[in-house]
Design an enzyme around this catalytic site. Sequence first.
Site, PDB file in Angstrom:
ATOM      1  N   THR A 131       5.078  -1.067   3.082  1.00  0.00           N
ATOM      2  CA  THR A 131       4.169  -1.874   3.896  1.00  0.00           C
ATOM      3  C   THR A 131       3.505  -2.895   2.983  1.00  0.00           C
ATOM      4  OG1 THR A 131       2.372  -0.270   3.580  1.00  0.00           O
ATOM      5  CG2 THR A 131       3.719  -0.036   5.555  1.00  0.00           C
ATOM      6  N   SER A 164       0.822  -1.222   0.000  1.00  0.00           N
ATOM      7  CA  SER A 164       0.000   0.000   0.000  1.00  0.00           C
ATOM      8  C   SER A 164       0.853   1.267   0.000  1.00  0.00           C
ATOM      9  CB  SER A 164      -0.931   0.010   1.213  1.00  0.00           C
ATOM     10  OG  SER A 164      -0.196  -0.095   2.424  1.00  0.00           O
ATOM     11  N   HIS A 165       2.031   1.220   0.635  1.00  0.00           N
ATOM     12  CA  HIS A 165       2.916   2.379   0.708  1.00  0.00           C
ATOM     13  C   HIS A 165       4.328   1.933   0.355  1.00  0.00           C
ATOM     14  CE1 HIS A 165      -0.501   3.488   3.204  1.00  0.00           C
ATOM     15  NE2 HIS A 165      -0.105   4.742   3.225  1.00  0.00           N
ATOM     16  N   ASN A 166       5.042   2.767  -0.390  1.00  0.00           N
ATOM     17  CA  ASN A 166       6.418   2.453  -0.753  1.00  0.00           C
ATOM     18  C   ASN A 166       7.172   3.770  -0.944  1.00  0.00           C
ATOM     19  OD1 ASN A 166       8.801   1.312  -1.606  1.00  0.00           O
ATOM     20  ND2 ASN A 166       7.899   0.138  -3.282  1.00  0.00           N
TER      21      ASN A 166
END
Length: 359
Positions: free
Chosen positions: A126, A112-114
């Site tokens: 994540t 979802s997040h990078n």
Amino acid sequence: MARLRARPKVRSRKYGAAVPLSAEDRRLLNLLQGSFPLEERPFAPLAAALGRSEEDVIDRTAWLLRKRIIREITPIFDTRALGYRSMLVAAKVDPEHPHRAARVINEHPGVSHNYLRDHEFNLWFTIAVEPDSALGLEGTLDVLARLSGARSMRMLPTLRLFKIRMDLEMEATTDGLAAPVEAVEPRDPEPVPLSDWDIAVIRATQGPMEACPRPFDRAAARLGVGTDEVLASLASLRERGALRRVAAILYHRRAGFSANGMGVWKVPEERVLEVGPKMAAFRGISHCYQRPTYPDWPYSLFTMAHGRSKEECDAILAAVARETGIEERATLYSSTEFKKVRLLYFVDDYRRWEERYGG
């Protein structure tokens, strides 16, 4: 005290510049982030709180969506309460071409997040996997390490959760963001039993909602039931801890929050339960977790500070240090956002990824 400072890349950001907002816009954004009700006409009570008409509030919300200040209005489900396994991962990838590794990692539907951060471990993401994942979380990371060419991946699962609150305080000053509010108790979400109907409701309601008088009607039509039944089911999921809330998610830069600093803290094990709630109490801290330490990574508490500038993030973290007395810390600033999305649950994308890459 160690300080890790990013060297942000100078780049053109389409839709990246902050948009001037009125005081009324800021108040509306705060309400949309924290007080969106589970009602058939949810904009009506928001309008009453603002002293405006329902039509005006819907029109302004639609404008905020068009201007890409609001990313989406959506139910926010608790990943772990739904039975998914998730964690933060720090990876060492080719510093000359980190985008290549990021592109591979971003293909996984549970990422979802990078972010690219200024550290030897330069890629931070994540990831979540389904409850019935054939590979599991560790197996999935083994595949991602191989595909991305990462030299190392450090797993940083949540040991204790003190806070997760992704809204941005649109009205507070720097002093307000850097002030403690109230201590919070740590919470460790456990998977909740979900019926086939619960899963159907999650599938039908997740994703962006329309700015319209009755935004829950579309999900009700998909399910072939009345809107009141959908709202009752969402309320039940919220009571059981599977649904955190329905809320607006903002584009941070467009809303004026151009900086995010991940403050990591060296806290003695015997003080974690004392210090964690104090750190989580700050309005400018959106996330606070305890994570494992390693011989070359002594930082046990992670806090995410959001500010309208790097200086504001620094002020928030300095206030946390003063309040807790913890001085051994580092701050990692992101220089590139490779991915930021809301996860979709109980969809086929996870199975297809494992069939393709999991052998």
